[in-house]
Design an enzyme around this catalytic site. Structure first.
Site, short mmCIF file in Angstrom:
data_model
loop_
_atom_site.label_atom_id
_atom_site.label_comp_id
_atom_site.label_asym_id
_atom_site.label_seq_id
_atom_site.Cartn_x
_atom_site.Cartn_y
_atom_site.Cartn_z
N LYS A 41 13.67 78.30 93.85
CA LYS A 41 14.04 78.51 95.26
C LYS A 41 15.44 79.08 95.38
CE LYS A 41 17.07 74.87 95.30
NZ LYS A 41 18.52 75.01 95.42
N ASP B 267 15.10 68.20 96.19
CA ASP B 267 14.46 69.52 96.25
C ASP B 267 12.96 69.48 95.95
OD1 ASP B 267 16.90 70.69 96.81
OD2 ASP B 267 17.28 71.32 94.74
P1 ATP Z 1 19.88 70.80 90.61
O1 ATP Z 1 18.65 70.22 91.25
O2 ATP Z 1 20.77 69.82 89.92
O3 ATP Z 1 20.58 71.83 91.44
P2 ATP Z 1 19.15 73.07 89.05
O4 ATP Z 1 18.10 73.68 89.87
O5 ATP Z 1 20.49 73.72 89.06
O6 ATP Z 1 19.27 71.55 89.38
P3 ATP Z 1 17.44 72.56 86.77
O7 ATP Z 1 17.02 73.76 86.02
O8 ATP Z 1 16.44 71.92 87.64
O9 ATP Z 1 18.73 72.98 87.55
O10 ATP Z 1 17.96 71.48 85.71
C1 ATP Z 1 19.14 70.74 85.77
C2 ATP Z 1 19.17 69.78 84.57
O11 ATP Z 1 18.09 68.86 84.68
C3 ATP Z 1 18.97 70.45 83.22
O12 ATP Z 1 20.21 70.79 82.64
C4 ATP Z 1 18.19 69.44 82.41
O13 ATP Z 1 19.05 68.67 81.60
C5 ATP Z 1 17.54 68.52 83.42
N1 ATP Z 1 16.07 68.65 83.51
C6 ATP Z 1 15.19 67.64 83.64
N2 ATP Z 1 13.93 68.10 83.73
C7 ATP Z 1 13.99 69.43 83.67
C8 ATP Z 1 12.99 70.46 83.71
N3 ATP Z 1 11.69 70.19 83.83
N4 ATP Z 1 13.42 71.73 83.64
C9 ATP Z 1 14.75 72.00 83.53
N5 ATP Z 1 15.71 71.07 83.45
C10 ATP Z 1 15.35 69.79 83.54
#
Ligand code: ATP
Length: 296
Positions: A15, A142
């Protein structure tokens, strides 16, 4: 016990936050949010298969940074769903990633959402997306949006989701970084700015633009309260935003707590030109052109 299939597949998407407003931290330590989410054409495909234990496989994770253990949000989603039906989460979950990790694009949330959708089918639960979205709240702010998809307004902590009836897809350029930004640090610095309460009508013009398909109206209403902090933490994000505006982007904004920057083009070609300009100027690790994706 229901087990209507031995395997199932579901997709959720990364998103962007077309608008993100954050109020002062509440008594529970959370920031009230008001955000307009748009799912974009970076799919996270999750395959679930009956197994003798809970297992996580990840495809397309070249740096091996996605957890394979119970800390993966998809595993948390499986446990939540299993609790709900009173069974053990005996599934092998294979996640095929295209959303950059820790980019502020909700990749982990999309994996959790797709896991709920796939298990709903595997275990023959027959829950509607709205029910799954409500159930998903404990998994993260989210995740309910990632279940519903499309374009939607998020209130509360961003986890109360109201779909927006858009009339056209948004052509978007994304500037991706290799290094992440700490969400906790961004909010900590944001608090030091003593933000005021959120105006509940602040996004009315944006929502009207999305509903009528007026991309210029959408672009000029793109906003992120966290952006000044993200710029302070990673100054090149401001250069990226400015470069997009010089290329004629209708709007450009940091998404979530960063570091991804999203720019709105007038059409797909324009979004590709903005991405190419970022690439040519060496401002980001990778730039791609995507589109917003309607809800299923
Ligand atoms: P946030 O919701 O914190 O903004 P984001 O969208 O920036 O997250 P994500 O790619 O969702 O980032 O992942 C953030 C962290 O969550 C990763 O560094 C990882 O350690 C952990 N994580 C847990 N499950 C997952 C997953 N299925 N895919 C990616 N990261 C995951």
């Amino acid at each position: 016990m229901n087990q209507v299939a031995s395997e199932a597949t579901a997709t959720s998407y990364g998103k962007i936050n077309v608008a993100l407003r954050a109020g002062p931290v509440d008594a529970h330590g959370y920031h009230p949010l008001r955000t307009v989410f748009a799912a974009v054409s970076l799919p996270e495909r999750v395959h679930v298969r009956a197994s003798d234990r809970l297992q996580i496989e990840v495809v397309n994770d070249p740096h091996g940074v996605v957890p394979r253990d119970e800390t993966n949000l998809a595993a948390a989603a499986a446990r939540l769903m299993a609790d709900r039906v009173g069974r053990d989460p005996l599934v092998e979950i294979t996640i095929d990633k295209t959303v950059p990790v820790a980019g502020g694009m909700g990749g982990g949330s999309a994996d959790a959402a797709a896991t709920l959708l796939a298990l709903n089918e595997l275990w023959g639960m027959g829950l509607h997306r709205r029910q799954l979205a409500a159930m998903a709240r404990p998994l993260g702010a989210d995740v309910p949006f990632a279940v519903v998809g499309g374009t939607a307004l998020g209130t509360g902590r961003g986890d109360h989701v109201l779909p927006i009836a858009t009339s056209r897809s948004l052509p978007i350029a994304l500037a991706l970084q290799d290094d992440g930004i700490s969400t906790a640090r961004v909010y900590q610095l944001y608090d030091e700015l003593h933000p005021g309460a959120i105006d509940p009508h602040a996004d009315d013009d944006l929502v009207a633009g999305l509903e009528s398909g007026d991309l210029e109206r959408v672009g000029r209403n793109m906003v992120n309260d966290l952006e000044p902090v993200a710029f302070a933490v990673m100054p090149r994000l401001q250069q990226i935003r400015d470069a997009a505006l010089r290329e004629g982007a209708l709007g450009a904004v940091v998404t979530g707590s960063g570091p991804t920057v999203a720019a709105l083009g007038a059409d797909d070609d324009h979004a590709r030109r903005i991405a190419a300009a970022w690439g040519a100027q060496g401002l980001c690790a990778r730039a791609v052109a995507v589109r917003s994706v309607p809800a299923e």
